[in-house]
Design an enzyme around this catalytic site. Structure first.
Site, short mmCIF file in Angstrom:
data_model
loop_
_atom_site.label_atom_id
_atom_site.label_comp_id
_atom_site.label_asym_id
_atom_site.label_seq_id
_atom_site.Cartn_x
_atom_site.Cartn_y
_atom_site.Cartn_z
N GLN A 39 43.04 22.21 44.57
CA GLN A 39 41.86 21.80 45.35
C GLN A 39 41.29 22.92 46.20
O GLN A 39 40.14 22.84 46.63
CB GLN A 39 42.21 20.60 46.23
N CYS B 3 41.49 16.31 48.12
CA CYS B 3 42.65 15.77 47.40
C CYS B 3 42.31 14.45 46.71
O CYS B 3 42.76 14.19 45.60
CB CYS B 3 43.80 15.57 48.37
N HIS C 131 46.48 12.42 52.93
CA HIS C 131 46.51 13.18 51.68
C HIS C 131 46.68 12.20 50.51
O HIS C 131 47.51 11.30 50.59
CB HIS C 131 47.68 14.17 51.72
#
Ligand SMILES: *[C@@H]1O[C@H](CO)[C@@H](O)[C@H](O)[C@H]1NC(C)=O
Ligand SMILES: *[C@@H]1O[C@H](CO)[C@@H](O)[C@H](O)[C@H]1NC(C)=O
Ligand SMILES: *[C@@H]1O[C@H](CO)[C@@H](O)[C@H](O)[C@H]1NC(C)=O
Length: 335
Positions: A135, A141, A281
């Protein structure tokens, strides 16, 4: 090679001449040596001013890694691409800062009662998991978790392995509560792809790792979503069933500092929370298993293949570790 000799010799000389302060001086030249080889390995260059600051941060991280690895833990740590950064800097560049609307995800998944296989690994069942991507310095993410899940879903349904466009999600999925490099959720991104009628490929909409204008071209869409399945809040057993019976599952969890240097083993933490407002995340569960009595998830990350175990990590399963069961979802593809 010259540099190596010099540094080792410098250490030895200090050892002979300086009596007690040695261990500190010796360590720092060793640290400097490790820092220089780390810089080479990661092709880093700094201004003279930044060099000092980076080296100090590196030394701090290195000490923490060594201390952790001497302890009795279920996972090992190692240096990686993040080793010259403080956790604050990593949070700013790679993780979500705002709480996402996880708990707003309404469940439409009704699970059975099992039993389920004791282990599953979609990577070994066939060509069902695309290569690990990176990324870069963008809180995207969620786009990689999304493309990873849909790539797998399409491959399982049709036998075709595609590579889908994260950048389209970064640029275009704002109307579904997504915020480009500032965060988003896979479930919201699946909804976007469903209503947008498709997502393009990596080849026609390449990843740039920064916010941009939407350049979606409907005639170039190659993957489609028929329905979005949201797994019930905190129902980790439903995630097991979904991974066992249907598809890799997108989920989010809270990354704390000890996760950044993960290298191998089963990640487990006492410093993270379990609530949906703390997850920062998103990743992709591609399987699960049990090792020495400890159940774990096999998870695909989006920090490149040099991080963790070829880009993957294992995380303890069955405890809602770091809130990993707070917002799990997967797409049903239209093929
Ligand atoms: C290490 O941790 C495991 C699991 O928590 C425990 O069973 C074992 O006794 C510990 N070993 C030592 C040397 O502390
Ligand atoms: C959460 O949902 C509300 C209402 O849809 C929205 O206004 C807000 O921006 C969302 N927050 C995030 C971080 O997406
Ligand atoms: C699944 O979650 C998404 C966003 O998180 C939401 O828009 C959608 O309505 C949910 N689906 C169902 C069936 O509740």
């Amino acid at each position: 090679m010259k540099a190596v000799l010099f540094l080792l010799c410098a250490g030895a000389w200090l050892l002979l001449s300086l009596g007690h302060t040695i261990s500190v001086s010796k360590l720092s030249s060793l640290e400097e040596f490790h820092f220089k080889s780390w810089m080479m390995q990661h092709q880093k260059q700094y201004s003279a001013k930044e060099h000092h600051h980076r080296q100090q941060t590196f030394a701090r991280n290195w000490k923490k890694i060594n201390a952790h690895n001497k302890g009795n833990h279920t996972f090992k740590m190692a240096l990686n691409q993040f080793s010259d950064m403080s956790f604050d800097e990593i949070k700013r560049k790679y993780l979500w800062s705002e709480p996402q609307n996880c708990s707003a995800t309404k469940s439409n998944y009704f699970r059975g009662t099992g039993p389920y296989p004791t282990s599953v690994d979609w990577r070994k069942k066939g060509n069902f998991v695309s290569p690990v991507k990176n990324q870069g310095a963008c809180g995207s993410c969620w786009t990689f978790s999304t493309t990873g899940a849909l790539e797998s879903a399409v491959a399982i349904a049709s036998g075709k392995m595609l590579s889908l466009a994260e950048q389209q999600l970064v640029d275009c999925a704002q109307d579904f509560n997504n915020h480009g490099c500032e965060g988003g959720l896979p479930s919201q991104a699946f909804e976007y792809i469903l209503y947008n009628k498709g997502i393009m490929g990596e080849d026609t909409y390449p990843y740039q790792g920064k916010d941009g204008h939407c350049r979606f071209q409907p005639q170039k869409a190659i993957a489609f979503v028929k329905d979005v399945v949201n797994i019930t809040l905190n129902d980790e057993e439903a995630m097991v069933e979904a991974v066992a019976l249907y598809n890799p599952v997108s989920f989010a969890f809270e990354v704390t500092e000890d996760f950044i240097s993960y290298q191998s083993g089963i990640y487990s933490s006492t410093s993270c929370h379990k609530t949906p407002d703390k997850v920062n995340h998103a990743v992709l569960a591609v399987g699960y298993g049990v090792q020495n009595g400890v159940p774990y998830w096999i998870v695909k990350n989006s920090w490149g293949t040099a991080w963790g175990q070829d880009g993957y990590f294992l995380i303890e399963r069955g405890k809602n570790m770091c809130g990993l069961a707070a917002c799990a979802s997967f797409p049903i593809p239209q093929v």
